[in-house]
Design a protein around this motif. Sequence first.
Motif, mmCIF file in Angstrom:
data_model
loop_
_atom_site.group_PDB
_atom_site.id
_atom_site.type_symbol
_atom_site.label_atom_id
_atom_site.label_comp_id
_atom_site.label_asym_id
_atom_site.label_seq_id
_atom_site.Cartn_x
_atom_site.Cartn_y
_atom_site.Cartn_z
ATOM 1 N N ASP A 492 0.862 -1.235 0.014
ATOM 2 C CA ASP A 492 0.083 0.113 0.047
ATOM 3 C C ASP A 492 0.797 1.143 -0.166
ATOM 4 O O ASP A 492 1.463 1.776 0.866
ATOM 5 C CB ASP A 492 -1.029 -0.119 1.241
ATOM 6 C CG ASP A 492 -1.873 1.400 1.295
ATOM 7 O OD1 ASP A 492 -1.777 1.929 0.246
ATOM 8 O OD2 ASP A 492 -2.596 1.327 2.110
ATOM 9 N N VAL A 493 1.343 1.847 -1.223
ATOM 10 C CA VAL A 493 2.024 2.900 -1.373
ATOM 11 C C VAL A 493 1.644 4.230 -0.904
ATOM 12 O O VAL A 493 2.169 4.919 0.052
ATOM 13 C CB VAL A 493 2.513 2.949 -2.776
ATOM 14 C CG1 VAL A 493 3.467 4.229 -2.908
ATOM 15 C CG2 VAL A 493 3.301 1.787 -3.375
ATOM 16 N N ASN A 494 0.529 4.245 -1.180
ATOM 17 C CA ASN A 494 -0.291 5.579 -0.610
ATOM 18 C C ASN A 494 -0.848 5.629 0.678
ATOM 19 O O ASN A 494 -1.581 6.673 0.987
ATOM 20 C CB ASN A 494 -1.064 6.325 -1.871
ATOM 21 C CG ASN A 494 -2.108 5.369 -2.309
ATOM 22 O OD1 ASN A 494 -2.360 4.200 -1.677
ATOM 23 N ND2 ASN A 494 -2.824 5.626 -3.380
ATOM 24 N N GLU A 495 -0.969 4.594 1.258
ATOM 25 C CA GLU A 495 -1.694 4.362 2.480
ATOM 26 C C GLU A 495 -3.096 4.664 2.631
ATOM 27 O O GLU A 495 -3.623 5.329 3.428
ATOM 28 C CB GLU A 495 -0.857 5.097 3.812
ATOM 29 C CG GLU A 495 0.498 4.506 3.466
ATOM 30 C CD GLU A 495 1.509 5.097 4.816
ATOM 31 O OE1 GLU A 495 1.626 6.319 4.798
ATOM 32 O OE2 GLU A 495 1.791 4.312 5.649
ATOM 33 N N VAL A 499 -3.690 -2.253 -1.654
ATOM 34 C CA VAL A 499 -2.700 -2.764 -2.214
ATOM 35 C C VAL A 499 -2.346 -2.308 -3.447
ATOM 36 O O VAL A 499 -3.034 -2.642 -4.328
ATOM 37 C CB VAL A 499 -2.650 -4.181 -1.888
ATOM 38 C CG1 VAL A 499 -1.350 -4.629 -2.325
ATOM 39 C CG2 VAL A 499 -2.791 -4.614 -0.373
ATOM 40 N N ASP A 500 -1.383 -1.468 -3.515
ATOM 41 C CA ASP A 500 -0.763 -1.037 -4.915
ATOM 42 C C ASP A 500 0.230 -1.933 -5.264
ATOM 43 O O ASP A 500 0.636 -3.170 -4.840
ATOM 44 C CB ASP A 500 -0.267 0.372 -4.862
ATOM 45 C CG ASP A 500 -1.243 1.256 -4.239
ATOM 46 O OD1 ASP A 500 -2.328 1.361 -4.673
ATOM 47 O OD2 ASP A 500 -0.958 2.027 -3.417
ATOM 48 N N LEU A 501 0.838 -1.677 -6.417
ATOM 49 C CA LEU A 501 1.850 -2.620 -7.163
ATOM 50 C C LEU A 501 2.812 -1.806 -7.689
ATOM 51 O O LEU A 501 2.801 -0.935 -8.309
ATOM 52 C CB LEU A 501 1.185 -3.365 -8.469
ATOM 53 C CG LEU A 501 2.121 -4.334 -9.208
ATOM 54 C CD1 LEU A 501 2.567 -5.416 -8.545
ATOM 55 C CD2 LEU A 501 1.215 -4.733 -10.468
ATOM 56 N N ILE A 502 4.278 -2.176 -7.184
ATOM 57 C CA ILE A 502 5.473 -1.722 -8.251
ATOM 58 C C ILE A 502 6.124 -2.898 -8.668
ATOM 59 O O ILE A 502 6.089 -4.054 -8.408
ATOM 60 C CB ILE A 502 6.539 -1.263 -6.910
ATOM 61 C CG1 ILE A 502 5.823 -0.292 -5.761
ATOM 62 C CG2 ILE A 502 7.494 -0.591 -7.397
ATOM 63 C CD1 ILE A 502 6.744 -0.240 -4.533
ATOM 64 N N MET A 503 6.502 -2.530 -9.949
ATOM 65 C CA MET A 503 7.086 -3.391 -10.926
ATOM 66 C C MET A 503 8.373 -2.937 -11.359
ATOM 67 O O MET A 503 8.713 -2.201 -12.032
ATOM 68 C CB MET A 503 6.212 -3.798 -12.017
ATOM 69 C CG MET A 503 6.675 -4.839 -12.592
ATOM 70 S SD MET A 503 5.330 -6.443 -12.564
ATOM 71 C CE MET A 503 3.902 -5.701 -13.216
ATOM 72 N N GLY A 504 9.300 -4.018 -10.876
ATOM 73 C CA GLY A 504 10.611 -3.762 -11.704
ATOM 74 C C GLY A 504 10.670 -4.517 -13.116
ATOM 75 O O GLY A 504 9.750 -5.268 -13.277
ATOM 76 N N GLU A 549 12.047 -3.182 -3.363
ATOM 77 C CA GLU A 549 11.514 -3.313 -1.979
ATOM 78 C C GLU A 549 11.250 -2.093 -1.402
ATOM 79 O O GLU A 549 12.186 -1.547 -1.013
ATOM 80 C CB GLU A 549 12.467 -4.397 -1.241
ATOM 81 C CG GLU A 549 12.119 -4.722 0.088
ATOM 82 C CD GLU A 549 11.020 -5.654 0.472
ATOM 83 O OE1 GLU A 549 10.908 -5.833 1.560
ATOM 84 O OE2 GLU A 549 10.311 -5.798 -0.542
ATOM 85 N N LEU A 550 10.014 -1.662 -1.157
ATOM 86 C CA LEU A 550 9.456 -0.460 -0.467
ATOM 87 C C LEU A 550 9.099 -0.770 0.866
ATOM 88 O O LEU A 550 8.635 -1.761 0.982
ATOM 89 C CB LEU A 550 8.638 0.176 -1.159
ATOM 90 C CG LEU A 550 8.101 1.393 -0.432
ATOM 91 C CD1 LEU A 550 9.098 2.582 -0.841
ATOM 92 C CD2 LEU A 550 6.573 1.957 -1.315
ATOM 93 N N VAL A 551 9.891 -0.412 1.963
ATOM 94 C CA VAL A 551 9.918 -0.859 3.366
ATOM 95 C C VAL A 551 9.690 0.584 4.299
ATOM 96 O O VAL A 551 10.565 1.396 3.873
ATOM 97 C CB VAL A 551 10.842 -1.987 3.609
ATOM 98 C CG1 VAL A 551 12.252 -1.031 3.519
ATOM 99 C CG2 VAL A 551 10.540 -2.559 4.940
#
Length: 717
Positions: A492-495, A499-504, A549-551
């Motif tokens: 959840d990037v924007n809280e 749940v959002d998605l980051i893709m490399g 990996e956003l943490v």
Amino acid sequence: MCFAVYCCCAPWQNCSAQQYIYDYTTPVVQSGNEIKFPFAGGLNTPQFSEVDLNQDGQRDLFIFDRSGNKVLTLINEGTSGEINYRYWYDYQLLFPTMENWAVMLDYNCDGLEDILTSYDIGIKTYTAAYDGSALSYTEDIPKMQYTEATFLFDLGVGYIDVPGFADVNFDGDLDILTFNIVGGIVDYFENREIEDGLDCGTWALEHVNSCWGNFYESGITYSVDLDTECKGIASSRDGVHAGSTFMIFDEDADEDMDIVLGDLAFNNLNRLINGGDKFFAHITEQDTMYPSYDVPYNLPIFPSPFLIDVNNDNKKDMLVSPNNANISENFKNVWYYENVSDDATYVFDFQNDSLFVSDMIDVGEGAYPVFFDYNYDGLDDIVIGNVGYYNAGDYEGKLALYENSGTADAPEFSLVTRDFAGMSGFPFNYLIPTFADLDNDGDEDMLIGEDEGFVHYFKNIAPESGPAEFSLFAGNFQGLDAGANSAPQLIDVNEDGLVDLIMGEQNGNLNYYENTGTIGDPIFTLQNDLWGNVDVRKAGSLTGHSVPELVKNTSGDFTLFVGCEDGTIFQYDPTDDFSGAFTNITSAFNGIDEGSFASARFKDITSDGLNEMVTGNLRGGITLYRDETAVQIPGEETFPIAVFPNPANDIITFQSPLLNQMRSYTIFDITGRFVLSASMNVTDHISIAVNNLDEGIYIIQFKSDHQDDATIKFIKQ
């Protein structure tokens, strides 16, 4: 400031960056047995040399893996006839950057093994030095040269070859055998050091034979052509030498050198018997399925043999591994043949096909670990995706599951399956998993990224009691395709509760997909295909293979880590609203270099409020690190301290002119637990008995009357 091999910045030191240390303690069980070095990172195309790393008089193992040009170091703790090694992460930090191949031999007669390695289709060297506490290596010869007809030339070696170094003519110095770059003949470079009365280590090479042994390797058949007329052969044959490896030894103890060859095109070894003498080699006999008298080596593809005394019986054994870093056997890939001869000859007896590899977590080619509680017991397990296990010329992608069978503050992992969720039944490889509850049913589902760039949605259909069970719900989910080698992370990037998605992806950038659906029916909408201006490509490279990996850190703020093709981990500080360019903190977080194709995941698996970190790499292994702030030791290192021997068995000595200011010392183990304390006399050195300490990492803190403290690590082995 850092001193010796085991001194490094820690949270109690004056160092601003977050620091992680290798985890020596977390146990891992495979097939019912605790393995010796689970987090060493795996092996794909290892090359082996002997070296006394800790200067205890016993030969340790230097391993150079062509896959990612990575060094691993194993300390020999075995007795006569015993194989017993311990992995020490810190020793590998001693070595310079190398590529393609590396061999360790003492060529300057000082008792320390030096380095010979590949450089610009040639050979460069480093000499070893020992200062009483640590080894170091200094470039000696930037590019090896030889003389012929009084002219000086660069010595050429095909980048895929592994040349042979041995005293070919039994005169007391090291000579070189290597295949000619333009044909299947062997060049012999004789070292004239002894003959010319030069200092040891001079490397006075002369090209004395351009067809050593009088044979020709065509690369078309298993056998070589014997009794070849060598004159003009390089120009009369078509094609360019493909690639070969050497093992040089006097197999029959008749004082001339025989050789074992591996070839790029084949699975076999070919042993060539020298029917000539030490001055004029002439190959008269070959065994194309060596050793045909025992279990012939047969493993895809391009084998490389090495002579190593593995079991400490003073007889050289044979290790064989693949030398092709592109595609070859990547799991059962270190064959061990014990030398069972009762005299000076060599007789090899096959023992096993996965020496050292079976004592590591190794999932073949590539490793992409993620923490996931698969059995709902509150303990985070590890799921590892891979590029694949080698299978008949292709890769078979799978997920491995290691269950956390320990406790909340002391994890212990056990292999459950190498085919979690039955992924072998799908035509995917380059598998990168991520988990989150996508359908709002209280359990976590799985998205899988793969080589073609799609993501596939596997729904968790397990009962409330678990364990997780996955069924493919939507292949090519929502048509998401960020490019080749998709590397997803669900978070959840924007809280906003969704749940959002980051893709490399292969190109090295990141794609951000916002969840514009609902809590039980996600819709991932692309917002930015160059999110944060992240680009993890190495200068001059077209690809970067980003793995995000956003943490959240301990302050509650987001930090972004991105693994990359070059083997390091980038760290970014995102903007508050995740718009615009993120701040690139470092391209090599924690100084970690996994060789190539690194990924990193973070989770607190010890219940101390601090995240552990697990990384993956191209070699198919993983490495577990602990945040050093887990060790709460006050103090600050303010001056250099020599430590020797390090690691220590019985007595360890610390030496510095400023130690005479110290009045006491205290030793803690790596968890911060008090071990012992004592007062000190005025002296510039102190020796401490450590024979009663358990094996592991310790911290010693020296204290003065003036608040000038010094803290340093050491290892008890």
